[in-house]
Write an enzyme that holds these catalytic residues in place. Structure first.
Site, mmCIF file in Angstrom:
data_model
loop_
_atom_site.group_PDB
_atom_site.id
_atom_site.type_symbol
_atom_site.label_atom_id
_atom_site.label_comp_id
_atom_site.label_asym_id
_atom_site.label_seq_id
_atom_site.Cartn_x
_atom_site.Cartn_y
_atom_site.Cartn_z
ATOM 1 N N ASP A 14 0.712 -0.937 -0.045
ATOM 2 C CA ASP A 14 -0.385 0.287 0.278
ATOM 3 C C ASP A 14 1.315 1.554 0.088
ATOM 4 O OD1 ASP A 14 -1.695 -2.131 0.012
ATOM 5 O OD2 ASP A 14 -2.621 -1.215 1.767
ATOM 6 N N LYS A 76 -6.811 -4.448 -3.162
ATOM 7 C CA LYS A 76 -7.491 -4.674 -1.735
ATOM 8 C C LYS A 76 -8.149 -4.198 -1.155
ATOM 9 C CE LYS A 76 -4.037 -4.325 1.070
ATOM 10 N NZ LYS A 76 -4.194 -4.018 2.265
ATOM 11 N N CYS A 109 -2.652 -3.205 8.340
ATOM 12 C CA CYS A 109 -2.306 -3.831 7.472
ATOM 13 C C CYS A 109 -0.933 -4.521 6.739
ATOM 14 C CB CYS A 109 -2.025 -3.588 5.712
ATOM 15 S SG CYS A 109 -3.488 -2.383 5.537
#
Length: 180
Positions: A14, A76, A109
């Site tokens: 990310d 995602k 995450c």
């Protein structure tokens, strides 16, 4: 346990345009992560790049895109990358059992991915100088928790030399240039 390039895959989590600017130590994070990604490429370690809800958090930042050309980019909605079927399938298809994890946010995450990987029998390796959170105390807590769960904690330079294994080779010379 020695980390071997032939048994290893990596997940870059990310690095996105709308959230990365809020991270603590952004310049160092991008610099160290770029070195790691270049080194992994030299060592033929495959990398999966993830994006959390790109409609809201944006695309991968250009600095990371520049060093991940050709890597699969998987979107995602789950915090844990491992909860996203496409990521899980890519890991399973690789046949690798060691997963290097780095990116943001460390306490959300990244940490949840590490925990899920460990729970499913993977060896998770967390690269301490290639993760960040908005709040440094969240990152520190994530490192402690990851280690408590059984993750191996390392740094970019230590990992690249461990994966390289021997000096005097062309790859060693390239890795040495990267980390200097």
């Amino acid at each position: 346990m020695r980390i071997l390039s032939e048994d290893t895959i990596a997940i870059a989590v990310d690095y996105q345009t709308k959230i990365l600017p809020a991270m603590s130590g952004i310049d160092a994070l991008i610099h160290r992560s770029s070195i790691l990604l270049k080194g992994l490429k030299l060592l033929d370690v495959p990398v999966i790049l993830t994006r959390q809800y790109p409609k809201g958090l944006g695309d991968t930042v250009p600095e990371i895109q520049a060093v991940t050309e050709g890597c699969p980019v998987l979107d995602k909605m789950t915090f844990s990358c491992y909860d996203t079927p496409a990521v899980r399938e890519a890991l399973e298809a690789s046949g690798k059992k060691t997963v290097i994890v780095f990116g943001i946010e460390a306490h959300v995450c990244v940490l949840q991915t590490v925990i899920d990987l460990l729970d499913d029998g993977y060896q998770a390796v967390l690269v301490e100088d290639c993760i960040s959170s908005r709040n440094p105390s969240d990152m520190a807590a994530a490192l402690i928790r990851a280690q408590q769960e059984g993750a191996r904690i390392t740094t970019c330079e230590a990992l690249l030399f461990e994966l390289t294994r021997v000096s005097g080779t062309p790859v060693f010379k390239e890795i040495s240039k990267l980390v200097k």
